[in-house]
Design an enzyme around this catalytic site. Structure first.
Site, mmCIF file in Angstrom:
data_model
loop_
_atom_site.group_PDB
_atom_site.id
_atom_site.type_symbol
_atom_site.label_atom_id
_atom_site.label_comp_id
_atom_site.label_asym_id
_atom_site.label_seq_id
_atom_site.Cartn_x
_atom_site.Cartn_y
_atom_site.Cartn_z
ATOM 1 N N PRO A 386 58.064 -74.534 41.965
ATOM 2 C CA PRO A 386 57.703 -74.040 40.626
ATOM 3 C C PRO A 386 57.770 -72.509 40.578
ATOM 4 C CG PRO A 386 56.110 -75.666 41.389
ATOM 5 C CD PRO A 386 56.975 -75.334 42.560
ATOM 6 N N GLY A 390 53.249 -68.301 42.603
ATOM 7 C CA GLY A 390 52.823 -67.759 43.886
ATOM 8 C C GLY A 390 53.020 -68.667 45.069
ATOM 9 N N ASP A 441 54.576 -64.660 53.300
ATOM 10 C CA ASP A 441 55.466 -65.748 52.906
ATOM 11 C C ASP A 441 56.628 -65.896 53.872
ATOM 12 O OD1 ASP A 441 53.760 -65.585 50.809
ATOM 13 O OD2 ASP A 441 55.247 -65.019 49.311
#
Length: 628
Positions: A386, A390, A441
């Protein structure tokens, strides 16, 4: 610059075995020099080298040094291949016993043709797995270094280091720190093999006559001994550049060596001319410490298999980046359609991520001394992560693209280690595309699984990356995720916190220290086997709740936004621990009372949110199951 191809060797073993072969399969090759034997696809071995260096914009002249015994063969080859016959140099030798030696052959070409330029010298009778590499990239790297250049490759499994000249290379400077000619076992751990493929400065060529005067025997006039002499005695600066491909038919080889490698490469090319390479990178959720990864803090994050980005690379004639039909729209039903899509999706899809990764990859390899092949490819991507919630959707596309490029160009973990790979992905986004981002990430998507990360200032300044530890993923509790169906831009939630942190605002500094302390407490839960066996998830739930409240206090409700706060409040109504897994737009929860899970899911769905149970991605389990 001038290129010299050396083909003056006497292939005594190979010639004898071809002549004496009783099968008759190779009788048509009797007397043919090794460099003119058929290579891959019917081309002669020398044809590949001539194609690689036949570039007037790079070389003023190309010379070929052969011997008297095989001169007519090469003269005929030159005539047929538009090679200037006057540039074929005959060293006068007819047998292995009266050979001049490789260095003497090179010196003969330079002296007899009165050459006064930098030299690239290549053994034209060795077989390279893929000779379609970028020779211009080699020259540019040579020009960027204050010394000579040696090409090396990483030995394949089963190849003995005692059969090659082995180099030891400083990974930071690319300087050759040691050269060992066919070392015995145990003398070096290096498996980087040097081949006769060098760039030599014109000033260094004067050393050849001095070297040869000390080496009257041809057996002592090898390039291996020449480089040992230059490095150890003359103490010249010599640098190394890696070709991510193998070399064979080096030196005295036999018929079995020739047929084995010819069959190997030919079969490989026929059976797999353009097999697609497909790689995935997974979304991640921050479980603790987020967003302290950008503030010299500590964090724990986990990759999840629910959401992923997938990139496919296939070899092609030209380099093509394929737009995604949904994420990179170029055709619209109407102006109103364009308006609605642009308002919801923005203007920046994934195509820019592919392009920036390719650009940065070439730049990295050039700087690190890795010569890439001139193969082109087509890249396309797909993702179900999505947007703007985040979950690291952008970095997943970059990470998956990098995986494909590394496989395609045979770039190993030694060439691009995991900590540096995470930095690379971050730099693609921050330096090339000016995306606000931290390392968390990228670290999780490179290492995969449940990862503890320490980004303390000392570590970052001393080694350029943090301390990354993979944690045990067995017996994990049930985590869930909910996200807004119409989120705001991921990254806006960081507000002005970084500026306040850089300015040394006490409340921000103290909050970041607290984030790190929470992370260490959570890490202890993961690492202590007794805590896992006792399922002390109540403590972990308390830490997650504390993590969110701490973040709320420093970021303020206005920055967090009503959507994020509404999801947090809804989770707490059902007794679930909850926090933001990233920069905003989603919440991650730890459900301790699974009896209320269905009721909570329905409540989130009625509130207009998407709700799902998380499936942690365990790379160890996937590797064992053969599903990587």
């Amino acid at each position: 610059m001038i290129c010299i191809l050396l083909v003056a060797g006497h292939g005594a073993v190979l010639e004898a075995q071809i002549k004496n072969d009783e099968t008759g399969l190779y009788s048509h090759l009797t007397g043919i020099p090794k460099a003119l034997l058929p290579g891959i696809g019917g081309k002669k071995i020398l044809d590949f080298w001539w194609e690689a260096v036949n570039m007037r914009q790079l070389f003023t002249e190309v010379y070929l040094v052969t011997n008297a015994d095989k001169y007519k063969h090469y003269e005929r080859w030159a005539t047929a291949n538009d090679f200037p016959v006057e540039n074929v140099v005959n060293d006068g030798s007819t047998t292995l016993e009266d050979r001049l030696g490789a260095v003497a052959d090179l010196e003969l070409a330079i002296r007899s043709r009165k050459l006064q330029d930098d030299i690239m010298v290549i053994a034209g009778d060795m077989l390279c797995a893929d000779q379609n590499f970028d020779i211009a990239q080699v020259i540019r790297f040579f020009r960027s270094k204050p010394g000579e250049l040696m090409i090396y490759y990483e030995l394949e499994e089963g190849e003995s280091s005692s059969s090659r000249g082995i180099v030891e290379v400083c990974p930071d400077t690319n300087r050759i720190t040691g050269f060992l000619e066919k070392p015995q076992a145990g003398l070096t751990e290096s498996r980087l093999a040097s081949v006769v493929f060098y760039c030599i400065q014109k000033e260094t060529l004067t050393h050849m006559s001095d070297f040869l005067s000390h080496k009257p025997e041809a057996r002592d006039r090898t390039f291996g001994q020449f480089w040992e002499w230059l490095i150890n005695e003359k103490q010249l600066d010599v640098f190394g550049m890696k070709l991510p491909t193998g070399f064979q038919l080096i030196g005295q080889v036999g018929l079995s060596d020739y047929t084995k490698w010819l069959t190997h490469y030919s079969t490989k090319k026929q059976d797999n001319p353009a097999k697609p390479i497909t790689c995935r990178s997974y979304a991640r959720v921050g479980l603790m410490g987020n967003p302290s990864d950008g503030f010299n803090g500590k964090t724990i994050a986990m990759s999840i298999s629910n959401f992923w980005a997938e990139v496919t690379l296939v070899e092609s004639q030209t380099l093509v980046l394929v737009p995604h039909p949904l994420n990179d729209p170029t055709e619209f039903g109407s102006l109103q359609d364009l308006f609605c899509i642009s308002r919801k999706e923005g203007y920046l899809g994934g195509l820019r991520l592919l392009q920036a990764t390719c650009k940065k990859f070439y730049q990295f390899c050039s700087k690190q001394g890795i010569a890439l092949t001139k193969q082109n490819f087509t890249l396309k991507y797909d993702t179900n992560i999505p947007r703007q919630v985040g979950l690291a959707g952008s970095s997943a596309i970059v990470s998956a693209t990098l995986k494909c490029l590394m496989k395609f160009y045979n770039i190993t973990d030694n060439d691009l280690p995991k900590p540096i790979r995470a930095n690379f992905i971050l730099n693609v986004e921050t330096d090339e595309l000016f995306i606000t981002a931290g390392l968390q990430d990228r670290v999780v998507q490179v290492y995969e699984g449940l990862i503890y990360m320490d980004f303390s200032r000392k570590l970052m300044e001393e080694q350029g990356y943090g301390d990354y530890v993979s944690l045990d993923m067995s017996d994990l509790p049930l985590f869930w995720l909910a996200y807004l169906s119409d989120p705001s831009d991921s990254g806006r939630i960081h507000s002005n916190i970084r500026q306040r942190w850089l300015a040394g605002e006490p409340v921000v500094l103290e909050a970041m220290r607290s984030f790190a302390e929470l992370t260490d407490q959570a890490r202890n839960l993961s690492l202590l086997r007794s805590a896992i066996q006792d399922r002390d998830w109540n403590r972990l739930a308390q830490l997650m709740d504390h993590n969110f409240e701490l973040r709320r206090s420093v970021y303020t409700d206005e920055s967090l936004g009503p959507g994020n706060l509404r999801m947090v409040q809804l989770a707490k109504q059902f007794g679930s621990a909850v926090k933001l897994p990233g920069s905003g737009g989603a919440v991650v929860g730890l459900c301790l009372d699974q009896a209320r899970l269905v009721e909570m899911r329905e409540a989130f769905q009625e509130a207009g949110c998407v709700f799902c149970i998380l499936a942690p991605y365990n790379p160890t389990a996937m590797a064992v199951g053969g599903q990587r």
